[in-house]
Design an enzyme around this catalytic site. Structure first.
Site, PDB file in Angstrom:
ATOM      1  N   GLY A 274       0.754  -1.241   0.000  1.00 27.78           N
ATOM      2  CA  GLY A 274       0.000   0.000   0.000  1.00 27.78           C
ATOM      3  C   GLY A 274       0.787   1.295   0.000  1.00 27.78           C
ATOM      4  N   PRO A 309       4.474  -5.176  -0.601  1.00 31.56           N
ATOM      5  CG  PRO A 309       6.691  -4.431  -0.707  1.00 31.56           C
ATOM      6  CD  PRO A 309       5.811  -5.452  -0.043  1.00 31.56           C
ATOM      7  N   GLY A 310       3.621  -3.704  -3.710  1.00 26.73           N
ATOM      8  CA  GLY A 310       3.566  -3.941  -5.146  1.00 26.73           C
ATOM      9  C   GLY A 310       3.982  -2.681  -5.881  1.00 26.73           C
ATOM     10  NE  ARG A 311      -0.026   2.356  -5.985  1.00 24.09           N
ATOM     11  CZ  ARG A 311      -1.117   2.406  -6.740  1.00 24.09           C
ATOM     12  NH1 ARG A 311      -1.066   2.966  -7.921  1.00 24.09           N
ATOM     13  NH2 ARG A 311      -2.268   1.905  -6.313  1.00 24.09           N
ATOM     14  CB  CYS A 382     -15.377   3.173 -30.127  1.00 26.01           C
ATOM     15  SG  CYS A 382     -14.626   3.081 -31.752  1.00 26.01           S
ATOM     16  CD  GLU A 383     -15.796   2.388 -23.602  1.00 21.10           C
ATOM     17  OE1 GLU A 383     -16.253   3.193 -22.753  1.00 21.10           O
ATOM     18  OE2 GLU A 383     -16.035   1.192 -23.617  1.00 21.10           O
ATOM     19  CE1 TYR A 410      -1.861  -3.517  -8.645  1.00 23.73           C
ATOM     20  CE2 TYR A 410      -0.749  -1.521  -7.911  1.00 23.73           C
ATOM     21  CZ  TYR A 410      -1.217  -2.792  -7.653  1.00 23.73           C
ATOM     22  OH  TYR A 410      -1.041  -3.342  -6.409  1.00 23.73           O
TER      23      TYR A 410
HETATM   24  N1  LLP Z   1      -1.604  -7.044  -0.705  1.00 20.90           N
HETATM   25  C1  LLP Z   1      -2.909  -7.133  -1.004  1.00 20.90           C
HETATM   26  C2  LLP Z   1      -3.734  -8.098  -0.289  1.00 20.90           C
HETATM   27  C3  LLP Z   1      -3.465  -6.294  -1.974  1.00 20.90           C
HETATM   28  O1  LLP Z   1      -4.763  -6.376  -2.259  1.00 20.90           O
HETATM   29  C4  LLP Z   1      -2.635  -5.367  -2.665  1.00 20.90           C
HETATM   30  C5  LLP Z   1      -3.184  -4.482  -3.687  1.00 20.90           C
HETATM   31  C6  LLP Z   1      -1.268  -5.326  -2.332  1.00 20.90           C
HETATM   32  C7  LLP Z   1      -0.788  -6.169  -1.346  1.00 20.90           C
HETATM   33  C8  LLP Z   1      -0.297  -4.405  -3.000  1.00 20.90           C
HETATM   34  O2  LLP Z   1      -0.601  -3.070  -2.789  1.00 20.90           O
HETATM   35  P1  LLP Z   1       0.391  -1.925  -3.346  1.00 20.90           P
HETATM   36  O3  LLP Z   1       1.670  -2.008  -2.547  1.00 20.90           O
HETATM   37  O4  LLP Z   1       0.613  -2.202  -4.776  1.00 20.90           O
HETATM   38  O5  LLP Z   1      -0.342  -0.663  -3.118  1.00 20.90           O
HETATM   39  N2  LLP Z   1      -5.076  -1.273  -9.598  1.00 20.90           N
HETATM   40  C9  LLP Z   1      -4.964  -0.248  -8.589  1.00 20.90           C
HETATM   41  C10 LLP Z   1      -4.331  -0.772  -7.321  1.00 20.90           C
HETATM   42  C11 LLP Z   1      -5.061  -1.962  -6.738  1.00 20.90           C
HETATM   43  C12 LLP Z   1      -4.402  -2.526  -5.527  1.00 20.90           C
HETATM   44  C13 LLP Z   1      -5.054  -3.777  -5.095  1.00 20.90           C
HETATM   45  N3  LLP Z   1      -4.423  -4.458  -4.002  1.00 20.90           N
HETATM   46  C14 LLP Z   1      -4.194   0.942  -9.166  1.00 20.90           C
HETATM   47  O6  LLP Z   1      -3.781   0.885 -10.328  1.00 20.90           O
HETATM   48  O7  LLP Z   1      -4.034   1.954  -8.505  1.00 20.90           O
END
Ligand code: LLP
Length: 455
Positions: A274, A309-311, A382-383, A410
């Protein structure tokens, strides 16, 4: 800039890189790239690590996602260093960018993984990672998902309902295994982010409420094939402040204490993902500050700490390259129709996300360049919702290559084939090397599995 000099983490003292005029928003490309470790301008041309964007666009075509290997590793390392004083595991959230090359680079660096589907687990295994370093989140795990994960030796299921807990026990019994689990607790904390990516409020579908958690743990403890190993939460994405994380941690600590009183001992605490990134002018807390705020409370617990962490690991390691196909100035608005569209990058359309669009070659005089106009950067779908950016001050010509920054997370993973558009190619760069890591789809492949109706 050599790769070893890439700075890590996000800056806290944020100087704006934008100028808002009546016509639109000017994002200063040079100032922006000062905050993006993977990118820089050299002799007016944009580079990712030591490879020019022009080289990549020429060799691989557009639209094309490009990722800096070093930028990914640097952020991963910043997490690892910041929590080095604790037993910890950084479980990269695969959903942000699931390309096998990205996963294998992180696996080799020692990362664990957070997954939400059997498909993501299969990718992680295919990338050479150990399933024992994987946590399995998600609200709708099926019998088949659980069976596959247990067979692979999954590290932990982050359980989101009583129904799931019962199902895991049943599958584990059939396989004669003991299933490691955490409960994903919904702490009812406001993450102060976009409503679609807020997950820790009681209105959200995720997790088990804080109030019910103790009773569900007791239920879990009574099940024959369940091994309680941890506690988990994830409150949302693109959080720029540390306070919601601290509030969630406090709620979890409260629970850990009452679990101890009831004889339930845990081995780890998982605080989810997050942490936000700087797309344009945001000022997210840095990884180091994030760690500083959490470490005292975490150290006192004596548990292994997991993060997901992802993003923050991949967003600013990547760009989406796109070519300007058609310029369509009108009396009311100017449209630049580019060869990427909402099917390639849906974040602006879905979350009103503002991402920077910067030129491959710097104009001579920045904002004052003759020919600078406010453009809507749009796709050919087309949107009306098919836009990548609106009212951006740019000096554009047909054929120009643009880079959309922050696109490493993402981006490709949320892309689709809408309007029968093949998905983009993906390239990874390391120092002066570049490598195709996913071929552009062919149009034929889009309908290869379809079957004509037979009369
Ligand atoms: N863990 C869980 C259980 C999650 O649902 C998520 C993200 C993460 C970790 C990783 O979160 P991050 O560190 O990436 O914030 N598509 C959206 C973001 C959706 C996030 C969903 N869950 C966007 O493009 O902003």
């Amino acid at each position: 800039m050599s790769h070893s000099e890439l700075p890590t983490g996000e800056s806290v003292t944020v100087e704006s890189v934008t100028t808002q005029t009546e016509q639109g928003l000017y994002v200063d490309p040079k100032a922006l790239t000062n905050h993006l470790p993977a990118l820089h301008y050299c002799d007016e041309a944009l580079y990712i690590e030591q490879v020019s964007i022009e080289t990549i666009a020429k060799q691989y075509g557009t639209p094309c996602y490009v990722y800096s290997k070093q930028a990914i590793l640097d952020v991963y390392q910043a997490y690892a260093n910041s929590f080095a004083s604790l037993d910890h595991q950084i479980c990269y959230a695969v959903k942000a960018n699931s390309n096998l090359a990205v996963l294998s680079v992180l696996a080799q660096a020692g990362a664990g993984f957070d997954i939400v589907s059997r498909g993501e687990l299969m990718r992680v295994v295919a990338a050479g990672a150990e399933a024992s370093r994987v946590v399995f989140s998600g609200v709708g795990k099926t019998y088949g998902d659980i069976e596959y994960a247990l067979t692979q030796g999954i590290g932990c299921f982050n359980v989101e309902s009583i129904s799931e807990l019962t199902l895991i026990n049943e599958v584990a019994q059939t396989l004669d295994k003991s299933a490691p689990i955490s409960l994903r607790v919904n702490p009812n904390v406001d993450a102060k982010t976009h409503p679609y990516i807020s997950t820790g409020l009681k209105d959200n579908k995720f997790g088990i409420t804080h109030e019910d958690a103790l009773a569900v743990y007791q239920q879990a403890a009574a099940l024959s094939h369940i091994d309680i190993v941890g506690i988990d939460c994830h409150i949302g994405s693109q959080l720029t402040e540390v306070e919601p994380f601290v509030a969630a941690l406090d709620k979890l600590i409260e629970l850990i204490h009452s679990l101890r009183e009831h004889g339930i001992e845990l081995r780890h605490i998982d605080l989810g993902g997050g942490l936000g990134v700087r797309y344009i002018d945001e000022s997210p807390v840095s990884i180091e500050e994030f760690a500083a705020a959490l470490l005292p409370k975490l150290s006192a617990l004596g548990l292994t700490v997991f993060f997901e962490p992802g993003r923050s690991i991949v967003a600013n390691a990547g760009v989406l390259l796109t070519k300007v196909d058609v310029l369509k100035p009108t009396a009311h608005k100017n449209f630049a129709i580019v060869d990427a569209a909402m099917n390639d990058l849906i974040r602006p359309a879905l979350y009103q996300a503002e991402m920077a669009v910067i030129p491959n070659v710097l104009p001579n005089a920045g904002l004052d360049t003759n020919g600078t106009k406010a453009w809507d950067i749009v796709g050919a779908i087309c949107e009306t919702g098919d836009f990548l950016a609106k009212d951006r001050l740019l000096s554009l010509a047909e054929g120009d290559i643009l880079a959309i920054t922050g696109a490493g997370a993402y981006g490709f993973t949320m892309s689709s084939n809408y309007n029968s558009r093949p998905r983009a190619s993906e390239v990874m760069v390391s120092e002066d090397r570049h490598q195709l890591i996913r071929k552009r789809e062919t149009i034929e492949s889009l309908y290869a599995d379809e079957i004509l109706w037979q009369d």
